[in-house]
Every structure is written in structure tokens, then in C-alpha cells.
Write an enzyme that holds these catalytic residues in place. Structure first.
Site, PDB file in Angstrom:
ATOM      1  N   HIS A 128       0.902  -1.195  -0.003  1.00 19.73           N
ATOM      2  CA  HIS A 128       0.154   0.008   0.053  1.00 19.73           C
ATOM      3  C   HIS A 128       0.620   1.412  -0.002  1.00 19.73           C
ATOM      4  CE1 HIS A 128      -3.098  -2.978   1.609  1.00 19.73           C
ATOM      5  NE2 HIS A 128      -3.945  -2.260   0.837  1.00 19.73           N
ATOM      6  N   GLU A 191      -6.599  -5.332  -6.292  1.00 24.74           N
ATOM      7  CA  GLU A 191      -8.241  -4.725  -6.272  1.00 24.74           C
ATOM      8  C   GLU A 191      -8.010  -3.436  -7.170  1.00 24.74           C
ATOM      9  OE1 GLU A 191      -8.920  -3.845  -2.099  1.00 24.74           O
ATOM     10  OE2 GLU A 191      -8.276  -5.926  -1.448  1.00 24.74           O
ATOM     11  N   TRP A 196     -10.632   2.528  -5.513  1.00 25.30           N
ATOM     12  CA  TRP A 196     -10.461   2.984  -3.988  1.00 25.30           C
ATOM     13  C   TRP A 196      -8.861   3.154  -3.995  1.00 25.30           C
ATOM     14  CZ3 TRP A 196     -13.572  -1.020  -4.701  1.00 25.30           C
ATOM     15  CH2 TRP A 196     -12.954  -2.429  -4.657  1.00 25.30           C
ATOM     16  N   TYR A 261     -14.525  -9.968   0.320  1.00 30.79           N
ATOM     17  CA  TYR A 261     -15.010 -10.026   1.755  1.00 30.79           C
ATOM     18  C   TYR A 261     -16.509 -10.085   1.680  1.00 30.79           C
ATOM     19  CZ  TYR A 261     -10.408  -8.290   3.010  1.00 30.79           C
ATOM     20  OH  TYR A 261      -8.875  -7.955   3.324  1.00 30.79           O
ATOM     21  N   GLU A 298      -7.546 -12.310  -0.225  1.00 29.15           N
ATOM     22  CA  GLU A 298      -8.017 -11.604   0.829  1.00 29.15           C
ATOM     23  C   GLU A 298      -9.346 -11.671   1.101  1.00 29.15           C
ATOM     24  OE1 GLU A 298      -7.452  -7.546   1.431  1.00 29.15           O
ATOM     25  OE2 GLU A 298      -5.641  -7.413   0.471  1.00 29.15           O
TER      26      GLU A 298
END
EC number: 3.2.1.78
Length: 372
Positions: A128, A191, A196, A261, A298
Site C-alpha cells: 500500500h 484490487e 479506491w 470480503y 484476501e
């Protein structure tokens, strides 16, 4: 004499041409990876024949109401064993900082990576990194153009190369006491099917994303980083063209992953199961086609309000597919109710023990033999 000179000149030119051709050929090759790293890839492709590995992010670094305790793990405290996979994040290493974005020293992270390797488990890494255009964090998406800025010709290209060199140095220094490099499954630019992160779908074109991935891989290869496998891990925004739209190419990817998730608490159970079924079914077929292992890179249910989530939700869907590993996110020590693995006394702890005892779930003590 003239004939000999001509032969010598011709021979010299031939050798020069051959050398130039060899240099061009070598420049097009990826780095030769370590034996242990290649063995890890081989075993990731077949471990589903035994079961799937369980993983937890930042597992040995901190947990519920503790941080930095030697040998501690919330997972281990519940079931008596470490996860087979541990993931860590290297955000802020690009800045030259001594601590990650989660305020953990990189020396400590390196130590725990080596410990996990020594016990026979696998290490995965996400990144990140900050926004190189704005100076904000990974989630700073107000100003588009960061990816454009770091590609060749962009205003931040040289800065980004410096960032890549810093993460390359970390991987190259990730060694045991006897000098053996620790293999790592690196999961950059994850992702990306959402928006985002500053490298997400609405922040760059498919071609720019592919260039970013390829630049990352080529620079790390150039720096002789020979202990990495690379995981491609979109979100659950779709299958088929959506999943593959930004795929950088078979030569750049070793594992197909997905980050998905269970949102909405208990009420989101049916949608979570349906989504995982859709994603893993597609990935199973695509993995066979491309000869890539697959993983749930994840996942999780925040705060685990369901006492039977492990054996009644996660296990039944994952065991249907040739998944190499499943990894749940971290147990934050600084945020209430932001945890994805049980801890002693937590509502799902007893169910997690049943999950652990299932022969299809693999943990650290299950003789994984990942590197042979």
C-alpha cells in the site's frame, strides 16, 4: 596477410554480432529465480490435492490487546498452530522510512518473514504505497493521473524507479543467517478492478495498468530480485472480461487471486457465498487454461459475529475448488472490532478449532514441504 586480416576481421564482426544478439536475448529474459522460489510455485500448483493453506495478515506482529510479543499469534492462541501463510505489507518502504504504514519496523517485519520461512510456511507481501503524484496515501484518489505520472516519460517516473529500487533492496536482503533468500509471493497493484486505490479502474486505462505491472516486474528483475512469485488479485467486481481486462500477461503472473470480503455482517452471507462461487469457478477454469494456481488472496468477515462462520460459510465454498490458500485480513490492535481471525474467547473461536481440525485445512505444522 590480407586474407588472414580479412578472416580475423570477419571473425571479430561475427563474435561482436553474436555478443550483441546474446545481450539482446538476455535483456528479454526474466531473472533466474532461486530453486526454493521455483519449488514454491510448483507446490502451489498441486497443494490443492491435499487441501488449502490458511493465512492471516500481520499474524505475528500484533493482535487483540497485544503487540510485539515474541512468538505470539491470535491464531496460534486459539488452535495451537501458526497459519501456513502469513502476509505483510511494505507500505512506506518506498519513502525510505523505518516503519510501515501500520507503524511496524521493517526490521521486525523482515525477522518475522524469516521466522515463517524457517517453520516451513509461506510469506506473501502487499504494498500500500503512497500516491507519488499527490503525496497522499494509497486511498488518495481525488486527483487522477498518478499512474500516468510514473510511467516512462511521466513527471514522477524517476521518483517511482527510486521507490522500486527500495522495495527491491528489501527483497534482496531478505535472507536467513546462512544467506538463503526467503521466497515471497508478491501481490502488487491489488484490487484494481475497484477504484479506491490510485491505480484502480477509474484512475488509469487498461493499457496503463498493464504497463505499470510490467514496469514493476522488469525493474525488480533488473535489480536481480530472484525470490519473488507474482500474484494477480482483482476484487470481486466481475468475472470473464472484467477479471482479465487488465491482466498484464502470462509471463508476468504466477498466481491468480481474488480479494473478496463478506460485507453486511450476517445479512451478507448469501451474497458472499454466491460471489465466491462465481469467482472461484471462473478462476478454476482460467487457472487450468493458463497453468496458474489460484487463491483467495484476501477475505473475511469483520469482527466475526457468526459463531459458525468458519465451518458453515467459508469451508463449504472453498473446499469445492482447487484453491492453494485462503487468507483473512489482520487483527488490528488500534481499531475496535477490526479483526478477521478469532482470538481466545471470541465468538467463533470454538468453530475455528473445528475448521483447524478439518483435514482439508493446512496450517504450519502440516508438513507443507513448500520448498522441496
Amino acid at each position: 596477410m590480407k586474407k588472414i586480416a580479412t578472416i580475423v576481421c570477419a571473425s571479430f564482426l561475427l563474435l561482436a554480432c553474436n555478443a550483441e544478439g546474446k545481450q539482446q536475448e538476455d535483456a528479454g529474459k526474466t531473472v533466474q529465480r532461486t530453486v526454493q522460489t521455483e519449488n514454491l510455485l510448483k507446490n502451489l500448483k498441486k497443494i490443492h490435492q491435499t487441501g488449502f493453506m490458511f493465512g492471516h495478515h500481520d499474524d505475528p506482529l500484533y493482535g487483540i490487546k497485544w503487540e510485539g510479543d515474541a512468538g505470539r499469534s491470535d491464531v496460534k492462541s486459539v488452535c495451537g498452530d501458526y497459519p501456513a501463510v502469513m502476509s505483510f505489507d511494505l507500505g512506506h518502504i518506498e519513502l525510505g522510512n523505518k516503519e510501515s504504514l501500520d507503524k511496524i519496523s521493517f526490521d521486525k517485519i523482515r525477522t518475522e518473514m524469516i521466522n515463517q520461512y524457517k517453520r516451513g510456511g509461506m510469506v506473501s507481501v502487499s504494498w500500500h504505497l503512497d500516491n507519488p503524484l499527490t503525496g497522499g496515501d494509497s486511498w488518495d484518489v481525488k486527483t487522477p493521473g498518478a499512474v500516468t505520472a510514473i510511467l516512462p516519460g511521466g513527471s514522477k517516473h524517476e521518483l517511482f524507479l527510486t521507490w522500486l529500487d527500495r522495495i527491491a533492496a528489501f527483497f534482496n536482503q531478505l535472507k536467513t543467517d546462512d544467506g538463503e533468500k526467503v521466497p515471497v509471493l508478491f501481490r502488487p497493484w491489488h484490487e484494481h478492478t475497484g477504484s479506491w486505490f490510485w491505480w484502480g479502474k477509474n484512475l488509469c486505462t487498461p493499457d496503463q495498468y498493464k504497463q505499470l505491472w510490467q514496469l514493476t516486474r522488469s525493474r525488480l528483475d533488473e535489480k536481480k530480485v530472484d525470490n519473488l512469485l507474482y500474484a494477480y488479485s482483482p476484487g470481486t467486481e466481475g468475472i470473464g472480461d472484467v477479471y482479465m481486462e487488465r491482466y498484464p500477461g502470462n509471463e508476468y503472473v504466477d498466481l491468480l487471486g481474488v480479494d473478496g470480503y463478506q460485507f453486511g455482517g450476517v445479512a451478507g452471507t448469501d451474497n458472499y457465498i454466491k460471489t465466491l462461487d462465481m469467482m472461484l469457478a471462473f478462476m478454476t477454469e482460467k487457472g487450468k487454461e493458463l497453468d496458474k494456481p489460484i487463491a483467495l488472496t484476501e477475505t473475511g468477515l469483520e469482527a466475526l459475529p457468526m459463531s459458525n462462520w468458519w465451518t458453515e460459510v467459508l469451508l463449504p465454498v472453498v473446499e469445492k475448488y482447487p484453491v492453494a490458500y485462503v487468507l483473512v485480513w489482520r487483527n488490528a490492535r488500534e481499531r475496535d472490532n477490526h479483526f478477521y481471525a478469532p482470538y481466545p474467547g471470541q465468538a467463533s473461536a470454538a468453530d475455528f478449532v473445528k475448521f483447524y481440525e478439518n483435514p482439508k485445512t493446512l496450517f504450519s505444522q502440516d508438513n507443507l514441504n513448500l520448498y522441496k
